[in-house]
Scaffold this active site. Structure first.
Site, PDB file in Angstrom:
ATOM      1  N   HIS A 196      -4.765 -16.264 -21.858  1.00  0.00           N
ATOM      2  CA  HIS A 196      -3.968 -16.169 -20.385  1.00  0.00           C
ATOM      3  C   HIS A 196      -2.465 -15.693 -20.592  1.00  0.00           C
ATOM      4  O   HIS A 196      -1.624 -16.011 -20.035  1.00  0.00           O
ATOM      5  CB  HIS A 196      -4.123 -17.608 -19.719  1.00  0.00           C
ATOM      6  CG  HIS A 196      -5.522 -17.754 -19.128  1.00  0.00           C
ATOM      7  ND1 HIS A 196      -5.759 -17.175 -17.901  1.00  0.00           N
ATOM      8  CD2 HIS A 196      -6.521 -18.640 -19.513  1.00  0.00           C
ATOM      9  CE1 HIS A 196      -7.072 -17.521 -17.697  1.00  0.00           C
ATOM     10  NE2 HIS A 196      -7.558 -18.430 -18.560  1.00  0.00           N
TER      11      HIS A 196
ATOM     12  N   TYR B  51      -9.426 -18.086 -11.870  1.00  0.00           N
ATOM     13  CA  TYR B  51      -8.982 -17.195 -12.489  1.00  0.00           C
ATOM     14  C   TYR B  51      -7.524 -16.597 -11.883  1.00  0.00           C
ATOM     15  O   TYR B  51      -6.570 -16.522 -12.510  1.00  0.00           O
ATOM     16  CB  TYR B  51      -9.525 -16.101 -13.091  1.00  0.00           C
ATOM     17  CG  TYR B  51      -9.118 -15.070 -14.295  1.00  0.00           C
ATOM     18  CD1 TYR B  51      -9.028 -15.203 -15.720  1.00  0.00           C
ATOM     19  CD2 TYR B  51      -8.367 -14.037 -13.839  1.00  0.00           C
ATOM     20  CE1 TYR B  51      -8.339 -14.238 -16.470  1.00  0.00           C
ATOM     21  CE2 TYR B  51      -7.692 -13.033 -14.514  1.00  0.00           C
ATOM     22  CZ  TYR B  51      -7.656 -13.301 -15.883  1.00  0.00           C
ATOM     23  OH  TYR B  51      -7.110 -12.339 -16.756  1.00  0.00           O
TER      24      TYR B  51
ATOM     25  N   GLY C 153     -21.033 -12.834 -18.478  1.00  0.00           N
ATOM     26  CA  GLY C 153     -20.323 -14.095 -18.008  1.00  0.00           C
ATOM     27  C   GLY C 153     -19.910 -15.074 -19.026  1.00  0.00           C
ATOM     28  O   GLY C 153     -19.726 -16.188 -18.592  1.00  0.00           O
TER      29      GLY C 153
ATOM     30  N   GLY D  44     -17.643 -15.436 -21.510  1.00  0.00           N
ATOM     31  CA  GLY D  44     -16.302 -15.701 -22.275  1.00  0.00           C
ATOM     32  C   GLY D  44     -16.288 -14.536 -23.331  1.00  0.00           C
ATOM     33  O   GLY D  44     -15.357 -14.720 -24.141  1.00  0.00           O
ATOM     34  N   LEU D  45     -17.364 -13.743 -23.652  1.00  0.00           N
ATOM     35  CA  LEU D  45     -17.118 -12.784 -24.903  1.00  0.00           C
ATOM     36  C   LEU D  45     -16.942 -11.569 -24.570  1.00  0.00           C
ATOM     37  O   LEU D  45     -17.280 -10.540 -25.206  1.00  0.00           O
ATOM     38  CB  LEU D  45     -18.464 -13.112 -25.767  1.00  0.00           C
ATOM     39  CG  LEU D  45     -18.756 -14.604 -26.137  1.00  0.00           C
ATOM     40  CD1 LEU D  45     -20.148 -14.544 -26.930  1.00  0.00           C
ATOM     41  CD2 LEU D  45     -17.781 -15.178 -27.150  1.00  0.00           C
TER      42      LEU D  45
ATOM     43  N   SER E 168     -18.363  -9.437 -22.079  1.00  0.00           N
ATOM     44  CA  SER E 168     -19.829  -8.634 -21.798  1.00  0.00           C
ATOM     45  C   SER E 168     -19.190  -7.418 -21.068  1.00  0.00           C
ATOM     46  O   SER E 168     -19.582  -6.246 -21.162  1.00  0.00           O
ATOM     47  CB  SER E 168     -20.828  -9.399 -21.165  1.00  0.00           C
ATOM     48  OG  SER E 168     -20.430 -10.153 -20.065  1.00  0.00           O
ATOM     49  N   SER E 169     -18.364  -7.583 -20.155  1.00  0.00           N
ATOM     50  CA  SER E 169     -17.810  -6.597 -19.089  1.00  0.00           C
ATOM     51  C   SER E 169     -17.134  -5.355 -19.867  1.00  0.00           C
ATOM     52  O   SER E 169     -17.449  -4.316 -19.763  1.00  0.00           O
ATOM     53  CB  SER E 169     -16.777  -7.065 -18.142  1.00  0.00           C
ATOM     54  OG  SER E 169     -17.426  -8.249 -17.571  1.00  0.00           O
TER      55      SER E 169
ATOM     56  N   ASP F  78      -9.419  -7.606 -23.490  1.00  0.00           N
ATOM     57  CA  ASP F  78     -10.474  -7.434 -23.701  1.00  0.00           C
ATOM     58  C   ASP F  78     -10.884  -5.860 -24.301  1.00  0.00           C
ATOM     59  O   ASP F  78     -11.565  -5.620 -24.989  1.00  0.00           O
ATOM     60  CB  ASP F  78     -11.508  -7.958 -22.546  1.00  0.00           C
ATOM     61  CG  ASP F  78     -11.420  -9.108 -22.192  1.00  0.00           C
ATOM     62  OD1 ASP F  78     -10.801  -9.998 -22.801  1.00  0.00           O
ATOM     63  OD2 ASP F  78     -11.500  -9.447 -20.828  1.00  0.00           O
TER      64      ASP F  78
END
Ligand code: GLA
Length: 338
Positions: A18, A207, A100, A102-103, A105-106, A150
């Site tokens: 964050h 978030y 979804g 937290g690694l 994927s998006s 990311d």
């Protein structure tokens, strides 16, 4: 009909959570879990996307899909905006990254599509520009208010290295690859997927709320960002000194700060961290945006099995479904494949 293929990894953020949208520091690395995109040019202006983990979508270029396909359309939109002549496409996606979780994927989906389309069009691979197009796809097109770590991690990572990113100027983040040779130190990162799912784009809004609170100067949110930046710097110094015990202590301190000051942890993440530390991990923390997703534990290779079993036992004792584990070391960034 010409076809191109690319693969892009998910990431673990070792520390610096964050902080990306708070003008701070992050230290992610790519993981061996990845998404592969195969793109084939069409004669018409249609877009057809299929995935091994979602419903197919078909429409016309420029039309906005709902759901996961909007990430694909967003990338094509951003690439077109940056001057690429994107044709109608058939796009097939396969992924080994839990969605979804937290690694990232998006980001892996976005970067794999962008690199594959670039390969198809014969565009030179400008990694920074692709990361920026993918960030725009996610924030401006899909509408998830994420910070860009990311996409940069997926595009800039190299094996055996972390990517130290300084977002002091958010329009021009500075990235440096720093050696993170866990294997040489006999260490590994155990990723524990709690199974609890978050959604950064819509979901519970946690978030976006945290982002707004930090921007509004809420003291505990600001304190997390300040101390987390200090921890990232200290982590880089500890890694350089080979002080892995020190790294572990910093990871755990990061978790405490995310739990108590930024308040983005959940029971399953706290339980994972506690169980890992009790089982002998050097340090452990949640990774990614929080509100579910994954925790990471820094462990000696020979200890990974014990840590994993003890985490499973803690979940069982708490009446929670068994988590899924992945053992990872820093892997390669996005690339074209044949
Ligand atoms: C998500 C976002 C990132 C970052 C992290 C928290 O992964 O996509 O931009 O803000 O959360 O560090």
């Amino acid at each position: 009909m010409s076809t191109a293929r690319a693969v892009a990894p998910g990431r673990v953020n070792l520390i610096g959570e964050h902080t990306d949208y708070n003008r701070g520091l992050c230290l992610p690395f790519a993981i061996p879990l990845a998404t592969t995109a195969t793109v084939t040019a069409r004669e018409d202006r249609r877009l057809r996307v299929t995935s091994d983990s979602g419903e197919p979508w078909e429409g016309t270029l420029g039309e906005k899909p709902t759901g996961w396909a909007s990430y694909v359309a967003g990338v094509l939109w951003a690439l077109t905006e940056s001057g690429w002549d994107v044709p109608g496409l058939d796009i097939a996606l396969t992924s080994t990254i839990p969605l979804g979780g937290g690694l990232s994927s998006s980001a892996a989906l976005e970067c794999s599509v962008a690199v594959a389309v670039g390969g198809l069009l014969g565009e030179p691979l400008d990694r920074r520009a692709v990361a920026e197009a993918c960030r725009r796809a996610e924030t401006e097109y899909v509408g998830a208010p994420t910070g860009g770590v990311d996409q940069l991690a997926s595009m800039l990572a190299t094996p055996g290295h972390g990517v130290l990113i300084d977002f002091a100027d958010p329009t021009a983040p500075v990235a440096t690859n720093v050696p993170l040779d866990l294997a040489a130190a006999g260490l590994t990162i155990l990723v524990t997927d709690t199974g609890v799912r978050h959604a950064l784009a819509d979901g519970d809004g946690g978030y976006a709320q945290r982002r707004a609170e930090a921007e509004a100067g809420m003291p505990n949110r600001v304190r997390h960002v300040r101390t987390e930046n200090e921890r990232v710097r200290a982590t880089v110094a500890a890694v350089e000194a080979g002080d892995w015990t020190g790294v572990g202590t910093l990871l755990t301190a990061s978790h405490v700060s995310l739990r108590d000051d930024y308040e983005v942890s959940v029971r399953e993440l706290d339980l994972t961290v506690e169980a890992a530390l009790e089982a002998g991990a050097l340090g452990a923390r949640m990774t990614g945006g929080g509100f579910g997703g994954c925790a990471i534990s820094l462990v000696h290779e020979g200890r990974a099995g014990v840590v994993r079993n003890d985490i499973d036992a803690a979940y069982a004792a708490a009446g929670l479904p068994r988590p899924v584990h992945h053992q990872v070391v820093p892997a390669e960034g996005a690339r074209s494949i044949t």
